[in-house]
Design an enzyme around this catalytic site. Structure first.
Site, short mmCIF file in Angstrom:
data_model
loop_
_atom_site.label_atom_id
_atom_site.label_comp_id
_atom_site.label_asym_id
_atom_site.label_seq_id
_atom_site.Cartn_x
_atom_site.Cartn_y
_atom_site.Cartn_z
CB CYS A 131 -2.34 -20.34 0.88
SG CYS A 131 -4.40 -20.65 0.82
CG HIS A 255 -5.76 -16.22 -1.12
ND1 HIS A 255 -6.43 -16.81 -1.80
CD2 HIS A 255 -5.57 -17.18 -0.19
CE1 HIS A 255 -6.98 -18.01 -1.52
NE2 HIS A 255 -6.11 -18.52 -0.76
#
Length: 354
Positions: A131, A255
């Site tokens: 990711c 994130h």
């Protein structure tokens, strides 16, 4: 897009990414004949909603892949290693969201905005990258294409959902315990397999995954080598230097990454970079510091986009720049990138095992 319908299986349908795979598949452009939901034996028999249907979860066994065209997998690396070759034997093309096949030189590692052309080399399995790597290369690739790229130094601020549902719950439970002035013993983070666990609530953990012998965490190793494989088709390529420091932060979803990068063309300007990013696929530019406009995880959650802001030149190094990159790690970092790959396979008529 070829005029046929596809039978799609979701492996790991009951997990955090699996539920999002269902949502993204339901919204996708893939013409569906049938959807099969697969999970472990303990989840078999559960009823889950898919679009306007109620589907029953089946136990993931080799024989359930008969007559399946596409498999979208997010059930853990060991499950993928065991079952995906069985699915390929039965004619299915698999998009795997685990680390099981990412570094296999025979398996394309794909971010559609960056290297969709690699799909034509698949042998039945395509790997979805980590990711944190995905959002960074989405932001860097259009700049690399225009100005060349020499070096990347990234520091990540990664949400706990990247470590799974138990870590997500641990953050919530720890936070409540701290607010209530109650004791709480962490059991999951930094990584469940390690002997020592530390609190994440009101804390930062400079460890994601296990440590390698050179002092880098495996998450940092993945960002370095996946970036090279995606951009240069060689996990050990020397043409771009990449290094990373990965940190777990007390955020649920989304994130953040502080990306420092050195371009080959030193004539590049901030205005040029912003103009390129504004037009790049999959990117939303949020870059107006005078009005406090910049990407934030709380705003990125639930979006397929990669958000970029704080683009600025490094005053000490010509050709070097900084930017701040944020994305939903469960969508673009996992479920949406997986479905996006599947859409590309359909679009390029590559849903077949060579």
């Amino acid at each position: 897009m070829p005029s046929r319908d596809y039978t799609v299986a979701i492996l790991g349908a009951t997990g955090a990414v699996g539920t999002r795979l269902m949502e993204q598949l339901a919204q996708s452009k893939i013409p569906l004949k049938q959807v099969k939901l697969l999970a472990s034996a303990r989840s078999a028999g559960k009823k889950l909603k898919f679009a306007d249907q109620t589907l029953t979860v089946e136990e993931a066994r080799p024989e359930v892949f008969e007559n399946v065209d596409l498999v979208l997998a997010s059930a853990g690396g060991s499950v993928s290693k065991q079952l995906l070759p069985e699915a390929v034997k039965r004619g299915a093309v698999c998009v795997d969201n685990t680390s099981a096949f990412r570094m296999d030189p025979q398996v394309p590692l794909v971010v559609p905005e960056v290297n969709a052309q690699q799909l034509k080399y698949h042998h039945g399995i395509i790997a979805n990258p980590n990711c944190s790597t995905i959002q960074m290369v989405v932001a860097l690739e259009p700049l690399r294409q225009r100005f060349g790229l020499q070096q990347v130094v990234v520091s990540t601020y990664q949400a706990v959902s990247g470590a799974g549902r138990r870590a997500w719950q641990e953050l919530l439970d720890e936070t409540q315990a701290q607010l209530d002035k109650q004791a709480y013993t962490p059991e999951i983070l930094p990584t469940a397999s390690d002997a020592q666990h530390y609190p994440i609530a009101f804390n930062l953990l400079p460890q994601i995954d296990v440590f390698e012998t050179d002092g880098y965490s495996h998450e940092e190793w993945k960002m370095i080598h996946e970036t090279k494989k995606i951009m240069l088709n060689d996990m050990d390529a020397e043409a771009i230097k990449v290094t990373a420091t990965c940190v777990r932060v007390p955020v649920v979803i989304g994130h953040g990454e502080a990306v420092y990068f050195q371009l080959a063309d030193h004539t590049a300007t901030v205005a040029q970079l912003q103009a390129i990013l504004k037009q790049a696929p999959g990117i939303t530019l949020q870059d107006d510091p005078q009005h406090q406009i910049y990407p934030q995880p709380i705003q990125a959650a639930g979006s397929r986009q990669t958000f970029v802001g704080r683009v600025r030149a490094d005053a000490e190094n010509p050709g070097a720049f900084h930017m701040w990159v944020v994305s939903d790690n469960l969508l673009k970092g996992a479920a949406w990138n997986t479905v996006q790959i599947a859409e590309e396979l359909v679009k390029q008529d590559l849903v077949r095992v060579p």
